[in-house]
Scaffold this motif. Structure first.
Motif, PDB file in Angstrom:
ATOM      1  N   ILE A 122       0.865  -1.180   0.000  1.00  0.00           N
ATOM      2  CA  ILE A 122       0.000   0.000   0.000  1.00  0.00           C
ATOM      3  C   ILE A 122       0.899   1.228   0.000  1.00  0.00           C
ATOM      4  CG2 ILE A 122      -1.825   1.224   1.228  1.00  0.00           C
ATOM      5  CD1 ILE A 122      -2.645  -1.471  -0.030  1.00  0.00           C
ATOM      6  N   MET A 123       1.009   1.857  -1.144  1.00  0.00           N
ATOM      7  CA  MET A 123       2.010   2.905  -1.336  1.00  0.00           C
ATOM      8  C   MET A 123       1.881   4.085  -0.370  1.00  0.00           C
ATOM      9  SD  MET A 123       4.227   2.013  -3.700  1.00  0.00           S
ATOM     10  CE  MET A 123       4.839   3.372  -4.708  1.00  0.00           C
ATOM     11  N   THR A 158      -5.215   0.255  -5.950  1.00  0.00           N
ATOM     12  CA  THR A 158      -5.271   1.629  -6.477  1.00  0.00           C
ATOM     13  C   THR A 158      -5.026   2.653  -5.373  1.00  0.00           C
ATOM     14  OG1 THR A 158      -7.668   2.110  -6.295  1.00  0.00           O
ATOM     15  CG2 THR A 158      -6.955   0.881  -8.230  1.00  0.00           C
ATOM     16  N   ALA A 159      -4.317   2.249  -4.317  1.00  0.00           N
ATOM     17  CA  ALA A 159      -4.045   3.150  -3.186  1.00  0.00           C
ATOM     18  C   ALA A 159      -3.072   4.234  -3.633  1.00  0.00           C
ATOM     19  CB  ALA A 159      -3.471   2.358  -2.015  1.00  0.00           C
ATOM     20  N   VAL A 160      -3.467   5.504  -3.416  1.00  0.00           N
ATOM     21  CA  VAL A 160      -2.716   6.601  -4.017  1.00  0.00           C
ATOM     22  C   VAL A 160      -2.558   7.762  -3.050  1.00  0.00           C
ATOM     23  CG1 VAL A 160      -4.713   7.809  -4.995  1.00  0.00           C
ATOM     24  CG2 VAL A 160      -2.517   7.927  -6.185  1.00  0.00           C
ATOM     25  N   CYS A 161      -1.465   8.478  -3.258  1.00  0.00           N
ATOM     26  CA  CYS A 161      -1.232   9.769  -2.593  1.00  0.00           C
ATOM     27  C   CYS A 161      -0.385  10.592  -3.554  1.00  0.00           C
ATOM     28  CB  CYS A 161      -0.522   9.586  -1.249  1.00  0.00           C
ATOM     29  SG  CYS A 161       1.106   8.824  -1.389  1.00  0.00           S
ATOM     30  N   THR A 162      -0.282  11.878  -3.302  1.00  0.00           N
ATOM     31  CA  THR A 162       0.451  12.754  -4.219  1.00  0.00           C
ATOM     32  C   THR A 162       1.910  12.354  -4.327  1.00  0.00           C
ATOM     33  OG1 THR A 162      -1.052  14.607  -3.803  1.00  0.00           O
ATOM     34  CG2 THR A 162       1.136  15.147  -4.647  1.00  0.00           C
ATOM     35  N   ASN A 315      -4.568   9.417   0.091  1.00  0.00           N
ATOM     36  CA  ASN A 315      -4.625   8.163   0.862  1.00  0.00           C
ATOM     37  C   ASN A 315      -5.959   7.444   0.662  1.00  0.00           C
ATOM     38  OD1 ASN A 315      -2.107   8.917   1.838  1.00  0.00           O
ATOM     39  ND2 ASN A 315      -2.995   9.938   3.616  1.00  0.00           N
ATOM     40  N   SER A 316      -6.335   7.272  -0.601  1.00  0.00           N
ATOM     41  CA  SER A 316      -7.584   6.593  -0.939  1.00  0.00           C
ATOM     42  C   SER A 316      -7.264   5.315  -1.712  1.00  0.00           C
ATOM     43  CB  SER A 316      -8.480   7.511  -1.768  1.00  0.00           C
ATOM     44  OG  SER A 316      -7.811   7.931  -2.951  1.00  0.00           O
ATOM     45  N   SER A 317      -8.275   4.428  -1.833  1.00  0.00           N
ATOM     46  CA  SER A 317      -8.071   3.151  -2.523  1.00  0.00           C
ATOM     47  C   SER A 317      -9.392   2.685  -3.119  1.00  0.00           C
ATOM     48  CB  SER A 317      -7.551   2.098  -1.546  1.00  0.00           C
ATOM     49  OG  SER A 317      -8.566   1.754  -0.611  1.00  0.00           O
ATOM     50  N   TRP A 318      -9.363   1.550  -3.810  1.00  0.00           N
ATOM     51  CA  TRP A 318     -10.587   1.052  -4.433  1.00  0.00           C
ATOM     52  C   TRP A 318     -11.339   0.062  -3.566  1.00  0.00           C
ATOM     53  CZ3 TRP A 318      -9.917  -2.644  -9.282  1.00  0.00           C
ATOM     54  CH2 TRP A 318      -9.247  -3.803  -8.909  1.00  0.00           C
ATOM     55  N   SER A 319     -10.704  -0.498  -2.521  1.00  0.00           N
ATOM     56  CA  SER A 319     -11.375  -1.553  -1.759  1.00  0.00           C
ATOM     57  C   SER A 319     -11.549  -1.202  -0.284  1.00  0.00           C
ATOM     58  CB  SER A 319     -10.618  -2.879  -1.901  1.00  0.00           C
ATOM     59  OG  SER A 319      -9.268  -2.726  -1.564  1.00  0.00           O
ATOM     60  N   CYS A 320     -11.376   0.060   0.057  1.00  0.00           N
ATOM     61  CA  CYS A 320     -11.658   0.497   1.424  1.00  0.00           C
ATOM     62  C   CYS A 320     -12.323   1.874   1.353  1.00  0.00           C
ATOM     63  CB  CYS A 320     -10.382   0.574   2.262  1.00  0.00           C
ATOM     64  SG  CYS A 320     -10.637   1.177   3.946  1.00  0.00           S
ATOM     65  N   GLY A 323     -10.543   4.960   2.966  1.00  0.00           N
ATOM     66  CA  GLY A 323      -9.228   5.413   2.492  1.00  0.00           C
ATOM     67  C   GLY A 323      -8.282   4.237   2.376  1.00  0.00           C
ATOM     68  N   VAL A 324      -7.280   4.200   3.287  1.00  0.00           N
ATOM     69  CA  VAL A 324      -6.364   3.050   3.347  1.00  0.00           C
ATOM     70  C   VAL A 324      -6.377   2.440   4.748  1.00  0.00           C
ATOM     71  CG1 VAL A 324      -4.873   3.834   1.461  1.00  0.00           C
ATOM     72  CG2 VAL A 324      -4.396   4.586   3.803  1.00  0.00           C
ATOM     73  N   GLU A 325      -7.467   2.645   5.467  1.00  0.00           N
ATOM     74  CA  GLU A 325      -7.555   2.165   6.853  1.00  0.00           C
ATOM     75  C   GLU A 325      -7.551   0.638   6.938  1.00  0.00           C
ATOM     76  OE1 GLU A 325      -7.638   4.315   9.713  1.00  0.00           O
ATOM     77  OE2 GLU A 325      -6.849   5.465   8.017  1.00  0.00           O
ATOM     78  N   ARG A 326      -8.014  -0.018   5.894  1.00  0.00           N
ATOM     79  CA  ARG A 326      -8.090  -1.489   5.918  1.00  0.00           C
ATOM     80  C   ARG A 326      -6.729  -2.120   6.179  1.00  0.00           C
ATOM     81  NH1 ARG A 326     -11.990  -4.969   2.076  1.00  0.00           N
ATOM     82  NH2 ARG A 326     -11.636  -7.015   3.009  1.00  0.00           N
TER      83      ARG A 326
END
Length: 796
Positions: A122-123, A158-162, A315-320, A323-326
């Protein structure tokens, strides 16, 4: 290519977590994947391989066409999955690489394959150094396989941040794909005011994302509703419905539009049976339209550059949805299969691994500076050794990165330090947090990598982090065990592997298999110095001395051993790591002398004198090899049983026929014997060197005359499928059509049809499709026999 304005792109994210034992670098048997060896093998059978040759059927459910789906979709494969495919299914692996080459022909020189961050971490939760290594390793792995530079890169979940986007641009990546809810705001290029997306951004066009560095990266946001329907709502039940749903996403205006979806690639065949056929049927259907084209992301960007800017949710993703809390908290996201369970273990696990990563760096960095000019640069290039562990590549790596000429012991330490870094990256594989329980198979896997890193660091530095590591894991609650530390000790630590374990394994295996001077065992090389095997009746004594070298770190150790085999599964073994050659020679001589006295007690006593009280048995073998050895033992017993049934059959055949003709009751014992014998004959027929239709017809006659049932259908199914595939493959590789062989295969298939015996037809159909489409065959003059063979293989 036609000049369309409306295009369709289907993206598949094909990925499995690394499953290899962290010490053996080999995927061990996974019982939950039955009837397959492991989950990689099972999912490959259901998904990855079928998508290289997906069937298109007519209304009569006959095959009209076979296509490689990967040629017509956008896709990424996890590097760790491709490394497994390369070894375990090279045909599928090569078909995937070939599909990317062919996609360039379809899509204006733009390949459909995208790179992926290396081992799916998770980047946004990684430190900057790990982010960079993940991108660099992902790109270099891609280039080594697909022989070109990637334009797009898939981010895990698809977890992303700037910061992640900035690093992608640093490495020349032009675009990535995100979920629609990851879009925060957007605006047209010629406007200044921003519009809130609210998770409802228009997915039919690409976007530019401005970065703090002043650069931009292109982003695609897939159609969330259709993707959801494909993955979870049964849209793959029908290929044309699937295609129509994607087509329906276009608006009626005349602007350029891209209707595109993204799902796990495993959707097409693993999660949804025959999903690969729905995909191929959908592709075929879309290609029949005059106003819609199929494309990939690279080609679409060249034709229609972005006309809008976008801002992402950090800090968002496609499966949570949180955000990326999962991957760091008990956010409520879970598989839902275990009511009442919690995921409060996620935060302590993340904290424990972060602590371990930082401690490993603190301990190892000063040591690494003795060997490398720049440790980070060396780590980023270490992917070259991971991809090719040959001496040439290793020497090139050290020539480039070592600060001076290293001696052998220093090279071993330097490789250990790089392996510490590799395992520290692997322990962040996202699947370790995704599921419901800390003692699950995915979390055990990442904890293997953590333990391996701890052990390697200790070998380099003398510092042992494991006790503190276990204490910190104890803070992670478990739904099954008392805590995460107990789960770790019971499952991960208990199954760790040392070089001595490899030595014990080799010692046992030498009883049952020919022991060559040099042999490969998992990721180790063994070189035998001396080896003797003595047999009296059912007893075997083996003594030997060998050196085992790790292919990973080059560390080596010499072992001496003795094994006394008493028949079946009864075995006593002894191993020494410090016996000198003189002592070994004396031991070997004395052991041989007492063994030939046929005094087992004295042999065991002598073993104890030289090796001490510690012993090992057959049950200390690695699981896969244990099964292999037990099969060898069982096969000997089976051969005796088969000979008995064969004799019984020959002596009583006429009697059985007479009983049946006079409608008299056949004794169950005889019926069972005949059934076993004839079924063995049927299996052995497909194992025989030459296939003779007369022999098969005779077996069938016996089946019918004696009213015998066909048993072990699953074994027979695989056996027949594999043998007929080999025969078709040989036929396909011949310079000319062997009509006698075609007639034989046709006759065999006709017999199987009469007997209603099902077999694995998939690979046979692939070979036949190649055969009938071979350029040297005149389609207009196909023989009746070849057509009949095709019909029996379900072709139109």
């Amino acid at each position: 290519m036609k000049n369309f304005k409306k295009y369709i792109c289907i993206h598949g994210h094909f990925y499995q977590p690394p499953r290899e034992n962290a010490w053996l670098e080999f995927v061990e048997i996974q019982k939950s994947a039955k009837p397959f060896h492991d989950w990689n093998e099972r999912i490959n059978f259901e998904c990855y391989a079928p998508n290289t040759a997906a069937r298109i059927l007519n209304d009569a459910q006959k095959i009209t066409k076979i296509i490689n789906n990967y040629e017509y979709i956008s896709f990424n494969f996890g590097p760790t999955l491709l490394s497994w495919l390369e070894i375990n299914d090279p045909l599928t692996y090569e078909a995937i690489l070939e599909a990317d080459k062919n996609s360039m022909l379809h899509f204006g020189g733009h390949g459909s394959a995208l790179a992926q961050v290396y081992n799916h971490i998770i980047m946004p939760l990684a430190n900057d150094a790990d982010k960079r290594t993940q991108v660099e390793w992902g790109i270099k792995d891609f280039e080594s396989r697909f022989k070109r530079k990637p334009k797009g890169m898939w981010l895990a979940e698809t977890a992303v941040c700037t910061k992640t986007l900035e690093i992608l641009v640093d490495y020349g990546i032009e675009f990535t794909i995100l979920a629609p809810r990851q879009a925060h705001q957007f605006r047209k290029n010629d406007q200044e005011s921003w519009n809130d997306a609210n998770g409802n951004i228009d997915p039919t066009q690409p976007y530019l994302c401005s970065l703090p560095s002043g650069r931009t990266i292109k982003l695609f946001f897939y159609d969330g509703n259709i993707s959801q329907s494909v993955a979870f709502n049964g849209l793959l039940n029908n290929g044309k419905s699937f295609a129509n749903a994607i087509i329906s996403a276009f608006s009626k205006d005349n602007r350029p539009q891209l209707s595109h979806i993204a799902t796990d690639g495993e959707t097409y065949g693993h999660h949804h049976r025959y999903g690969e056929m729905a995909l191929s049927d959908g592709i075929n259907y879309i290609q029949s339209f005059d106003n819609v084209g199929i494309t990939n992301y690279g080609q679409y960007l060249e034709m229609f550059p972005p006309q809008h800017f976008v801002k992402i949710y950090e800090n968002s993703s496609w499966s949570c949805v949180h955000g990326v809390e999962r991957w760091k908290n008990d956010c409520g996201c879970c598989t839902g299969g275990n009511p009442g369970w919690n995921q409060r273990w996620r935060a302590p696990l993340r904290n424990t691994l972060d602590w371990l990563r930082d401690e490993l760096n603190r301990i190892c960095e000063p040591i690494a500076k003795n060997y490398f000019r720049n440790t980070i640069e060396a780590r980023n290039d270490f992917i070259e050794i991971i991809l090719d562990r040959s001496e040439l590549i290793r020497n090139q790596f050290f020539e480039k990165h070592s600060s001076r000429k290293l001696i052998e012991a220093e090279i071993i330490d330097a490789l250990r330090l790089m392996e510490v870094q590799r395992n520290a990256l692997l322990m962040y594989t996202s699947c370790g947090w995704f599921f419901d329980e800390i003692s699950g198979i995915e979390t055990n896997q990442i904890l293997q990598y953590a333990l391996r890193a701890i052990q390697l660091a200790k070998q380099c530095s003398g510092v042992d982090l494991e006790a503190t590591f276990e204490q910190k894991l104890a803070e992670a609650p478990s739904n099954v065990y008392e805590n995460g530390s107990i789960a770790y000790k019971n499952i991960v630590k208990a199954n760790s592997v040392s070089l001595s374990d490899v030595g014990r394994h080799l010692s046992i295996a030498s009883v049952f298999e020919r022991f060559p001077k040099r042999m490969q065992i998992f990721n180790y090389q063994a070189v035998g110095e001396c080896f003797e095997k003595e047999t009296i009746g059912n007893y075997t004594l083996v003594t030997g001395r060998f050196t085992i070298t790790s292919n990973i770190t080059l560390f080596k150790k010499q072992f001496s051993f003795v094994v006394l085999y008493l028949g079946q599964h009864h075995l006593i073994g002894k191993l020494s790591e410090n016996m000198d050659k003189t002592t070994f020679d004396t031991m070997q001589l004395e052991m041989r002398e007492v063994f030939w006295k046929d005094n087992v007690a004295e042999v065991i006593s002598k073993m104890q004198n030289y090796f001490g009280n510690t012993r090992f048995s057959l049950w200390d073998l690695f699981l896969d090899e244990k099964i292999k050895i037990l099969d060898i033992i069982m096969n000997e017993t089976v051969k005796v049983t088969e000979r008995f049934h064969h004799d019984l059959f020959d002596n009583n055949f006429q009697f059985m026929v007479s009983l049946i003709e006079h409608q008299m009751k056949v004794p169950e014992t005889l019926q069972d014997t005949f059934q076993m014998k004839i079924n063995i004959d049927l299996q052995n027929y497909f194992k025989s060197r030459d296939l003779d239709i007369n022999i098969l017809n005779n077996i069938v006659l016996n089946l019918q005359t004696l009213k015998v049932k066909i048993t072990h259908k699953e074994t027979l199914r695989h056996l027949i499928g594999n043998r007929l595939f080999l025969e078709l493959q040989r036929l396909n590789n011949g310079d000319q059509l062997d009509m006698k062989k075609i007639e034989l295969l046709t006759s065999i298939l006709e017999v199987l049809k009469i007997l209603e015996i099902q077999f694995d037809m998939w690979r046979c159909q692939n070979e036949f499709y190649q055969l009938k489409n071979h350029q040297t065959i005149n389609q207009a003059n196909l023989s009746d026999e070849l057509k009949k063979l095709g019909e029996l293989l379900n072709f139109e």
